[in-house]
Design a protein around this motif. Structure first.
Motif, PDB file in Angstrom:
ATOM      1  N   ARG A  14       0.813  -1.218   0.000  1.00  0.00           N
ATOM      2  CA  ARG A  14       0.000   0.000   0.000  1.00  0.00           C
ATOM      3  C   ARG A  14       0.853   1.278   0.000  1.00  0.00           C
ATOM      4  O   ARG A  14       0.322   2.359  -0.176  1.00  0.00           O
ATOM      5  N   MET A  15       2.151   1.142   0.222  1.00  0.00           N
ATOM      6  CA  MET A  15       2.992   2.342   0.312  1.00  0.00           C
ATOM      7  C   MET A  15       3.365   2.890  -1.053  1.00  0.00           C
ATOM      8  O   MET A  15       3.552   2.145  -2.002  1.00  0.00           O
ATOM      9  N   GLY A  16       3.528   4.195  -1.103  1.00  0.00           N
ATOM     10  CA  GLY A  16       4.055   4.870  -2.279  1.00  0.00           C
ATOM     11  C   GLY A  16       3.146   4.805  -3.500  1.00  0.00           C
ATOM     12  O   GLY A  16       2.044   4.275  -3.471  1.00  0.00           O
ATOM     13  N   LEU A  17       3.656   5.391  -4.573  1.00  0.00           N
ATOM     14  CA  LEU A  17       2.987   5.317  -5.879  1.00  0.00           C
ATOM     15  C   LEU A  17       3.400   4.009  -6.545  1.00  0.00           C
ATOM     16  O   LEU A  17       4.564   3.619  -6.483  1.00  0.00           O
ATOM     17  N   LYS A  18       2.449   3.353  -7.188  1.00  0.00           N
ATOM     18  CA  LYS A  18       2.736   2.133  -7.901  1.00  0.00           C
ATOM     19  C   LYS A  18       2.301   2.287  -9.344  1.00  0.00           C
ATOM     20  O   LYS A  18       1.228   2.817  -9.616  1.00  0.00           O
ATOM     21  N   PHE A  19       3.148   1.844 -10.235  1.00  0.00           N
ATOM     22  CA  PHE A  19       2.788   1.776 -11.651  1.00  0.00           C
ATOM     23  C   PHE A  19       2.587   0.292 -11.953  1.00  0.00           C
ATOM     24  O   PHE A  19       3.485  -0.524 -11.726  1.00  0.00           O
ATOM     25  N   VAL A  20       1.387  -0.019 -12.436  1.00  0.00           N
ATOM     26  CA  VAL A  20       0.941  -1.404 -12.506  1.00  0.00           C
ATOM     27  C   VAL A  20       0.482  -1.756 -13.914  1.00  0.00           C
ATOM     28  O   VAL A  20      -0.129  -0.934 -14.598  1.00  0.00           O
ATOM     29  N   LEU A  21       0.780  -2.993 -14.312  1.00  0.00           N
ATOM     30  CA  LEU A  21       0.204  -3.559 -15.540  1.00  0.00           C
ATOM     31  C   LEU A  21      -0.795  -4.622 -15.108  1.00  0.00           C
ATOM     32  O   LEU A  21      -0.446  -5.545 -14.368  1.00  0.00           O
ATOM     33  N   THR A  22      -2.037  -4.472 -15.552  1.00  0.00           N
ATOM     34  CA  THR A  22      -3.078  -5.434 -15.201  1.00  0.00           C
ATOM     35  C   THR A  22      -2.949  -6.657 -16.107  1.00  0.00           C
ATOM     36  O   THR A  22      -2.295  -6.591 -17.163  1.00  0.00           O
ATOM     37  N   PRO A  23      -3.575  -7.767 -15.725  1.00  0.00           N
ATOM     38  CA  PRO A  23      -3.507  -8.965 -16.571  1.00  0.00           C
ATOM     39  C   PRO A  23      -4.026  -8.743 -17.997  1.00  0.00           C
ATOM     40  O   PRO A  23      -3.580  -9.402 -18.927  1.00  0.00           O
ATOM     41  N   SER A  27      -2.409  -0.180 -18.190  1.00  0.00           N
ATOM     42  CA  SER A  27      -1.406   0.467 -17.348  1.00  0.00           C
ATOM     43  C   SER A  27      -2.113   1.404 -16.378  1.00  0.00           C
ATOM     44  O   SER A  27      -2.911   2.242 -16.795  1.00  0.00           O
ATOM     45  N   LEU A  28      -1.816   1.256 -15.086  1.00  0.00           N
ATOM     46  CA  LEU A  28      -2.461   2.067 -14.064  1.00  0.00           C
ATOM     47  C   LEU A  28      -1.431   2.699 -13.138  1.00  0.00           C
ATOM     48  O   LEU A  28      -0.350   2.152 -12.934  1.00  0.00           O
ATOM     49  N   GLN A  29      -1.811   3.821 -12.549  1.00  0.00           N
ATOM     50  CA  GLN A  29      -1.029   4.413 -11.468  1.00  0.00           C
ATOM     51  C   GLN A  29      -1.880   4.315 -10.210  1.00  0.00           C
ATOM     52  O   GLN A  29      -3.014   4.792 -10.184  1.00  0.00           O
ATOM     53  N   LEU A  30      -1.342   3.702  -9.163  1.00  0.00           N
ATOM     54  CA  LEU A  30      -2.047   3.577  -7.903  1.00  0.00           C
ATOM     55  C   LEU A  30      -1.434   4.526  -6.881  1.00  0.00           C
ATOM     56  O   LEU A  30      -0.210   4.626  -6.774  1.00  0.00           O
ATOM     57  N   GLY A  33      -1.727   4.008  -0.361  1.00  0.00           N
ATOM     58  CA  GLY A  33      -2.892   3.438   0.290  1.00  0.00           C
ATOM     59  C   GLY A  33      -3.620   2.434  -0.585  1.00  0.00           C
ATOM     60  O   GLY A  33      -4.294   1.550  -0.090  1.00  0.00           O
ATOM     61  N   GLN A  34      -3.481   2.565  -1.904  1.00  0.00           N
ATOM     62  CA  GLN A  34      -4.141   1.635  -2.811  1.00  0.00           C
ATOM     63  C   GLN A  34      -3.275   0.395  -3.006  1.00  0.00           C
ATOM     64  O   GLN A  34      -2.044   0.469  -2.965  1.00  0.00           O
ATOM     65  N   LEU A  35      -3.928  -0.718  -3.249  1.00  0.00           N
ATOM     66  CA  LEU A  35      -3.257  -2.002  -3.401  1.00  0.00           C
ATOM     67  C   LEU A  35      -3.538  -2.544  -4.798  1.00  0.00           C
ATOM     68  O   LEU A  35      -4.679  -2.474  -5.277  1.00  0.00           O
ATOM     69  N   ALA A  36      -2.505  -3.066  -5.444  1.00  0.00           N
ATOM     70  CA  ALA A  36      -2.685  -3.651  -6.778  1.00  0.00           C
ATOM     71  C   ALA A  36      -3.556  -4.902  -6.693  1.00  0.00           C
ATOM     72  O   ALA A  36      -3.483  -5.657  -5.720  1.00  0.00           O
ATOM     73  N   ASP A  37      -4.381  -5.105  -7.697  1.00  0.00           N
ATOM     74  CA  ASP A  37      -5.217  -6.300  -7.755  1.00  0.00           C
ATOM     75  C   ASP A  37      -4.355  -7.542  -7.949  1.00  0.00           C
ATOM     76  O   ASP A  37      -3.286  -7.468  -8.581  1.00  0.00           O
ATOM     77  N   PRO A  38      -4.800  -8.685  -7.432  1.00  0.00           N
ATOM     78  CA  PRO A  38      -4.068  -9.936  -7.669  1.00  0.00           C
ATOM     79  C   PRO A  38      -3.905 -10.179  -9.166  1.00  0.00           C
ATOM     80  O   PRO A  38      -4.806  -9.899  -9.948  1.00  0.00           O
ATOM     81  N   GLY A  39      -2.736 -10.649  -9.546  1.00  0.00           N
ATOM     82  CA  GLY A  39      -2.457 -10.905 -10.953  1.00  0.00           C
ATOM     83  C   GLY A  39      -1.844  -9.731 -11.680  1.00  0.00           C
ATOM     84  O   GLY A  39      -1.315  -9.872 -12.773  1.00  0.00           O
ATOM     85  N   SER A  40      -1.912  -8.545 -11.078  1.00  0.00           N
ATOM     86  CA  SER A  40      -1.293  -7.364 -11.686  1.00  0.00           C
ATOM     87  C   SER A  40       0.206  -7.386 -11.414  1.00  0.00           C
ATOM     88  O   SER A  40       0.664  -7.940 -10.410  1.00  0.00           O
ATOM     89  N   ASP A  41       0.946  -6.771 -12.302  1.00  0.00           N
ATOM     90  CA  ASP A  41       2.400  -6.708 -12.164  1.00  0.00           C
ATOM     91  C   ASP A  41       2.786  -5.289 -11.757  1.00  0.00           C
ATOM     92  O   ASP A  41       2.536  -4.340 -12.508  1.00  0.00           O
TER      93      ASP A  41
END
Length: 169
Positions: A14-23, A27-30, A33-41
């Motif tokens: 949940r810490m910091g900014l996360k740049f995520v690729l979903t399955p 491409s998302l920026q979290l 406090g936000q948590l990446a969904d399972p399966g996301s990179d």
């Protein structure tokens, strides 16, 4: 085993900014406090470590915080200066954690923010930092919840003041 300090099991995630690729390739920026969904990179994890401590009643002012808790969080802040990138706690270390802001009343609890001069944080560091919170807070027998702060601004609220400090003016 802790009985009074409840730690979010996904505190690092949940810490910091996360740049995520979903399955599905999105491409998302979290935000913090936000948590990446399972399966996301999680492609990138940046920012500074920020911790949020909540007690059973919402905190709106310094007076809402038991002095024992606020003073224990100051001890936590002092110890966080000695955290190294490998997660080692060395009280003689200097320079890596350049500042710890807080504890400060924010969003119904108390926030501590680390300044690591943009180095950020990693799982071993957060694990050690979490251990320090537990070691300092558990003996107080005050139920608290420790999680990542969801606050995404660089504006820092004023530091918490004890009842004695508030009496002095």
């Amino acid at each position: 085993m802790t009985t009074y300090v409840r730690v979010d099991e996904n505190i690092y995630g949940r810490m910091g900014l996360k740049f995520v690729l979903t399955p599905d390739g999105q491409s998302l920026q979290l935000l913090p406090g936000q948590l990446a969904d399972p399966g996301s990179d999680v492609v990138s994890h940046v920012g500074e470590a920020r911790f949020h401590v909540r007690i059973s009643t919402p905190v709106a002012t310094d007076a809402d915080v038991p002095d024992a808790l606020g003073l224990a969080l100051r001890r936590v802040a002092d110890r966080l200066f000695g955290i190294l990138p490998d997660g080692t706690e060395d009280p003689d270390a200097s320079g890596f954690v350049e500042g710890v802001l807080g504890p400060a009343v924010h969003d119904g609890g108390l926030v501590l923010t680390l300044d690591t001069e943009s180095f950020g944080f990693n799982p071993p560091m957060v694990e050690t930092m979490t251990r320090i919170f537990v070691e300092e807070l558990e003996p107080l027998a005050i139920p608290v919840e420790l999680t990542a702060a969801s606050w995404a601004t660089d504006e820092v609220p004023p530091a918490w003041r004890s009842s004695a400090e508030r009496l002095q003016g």
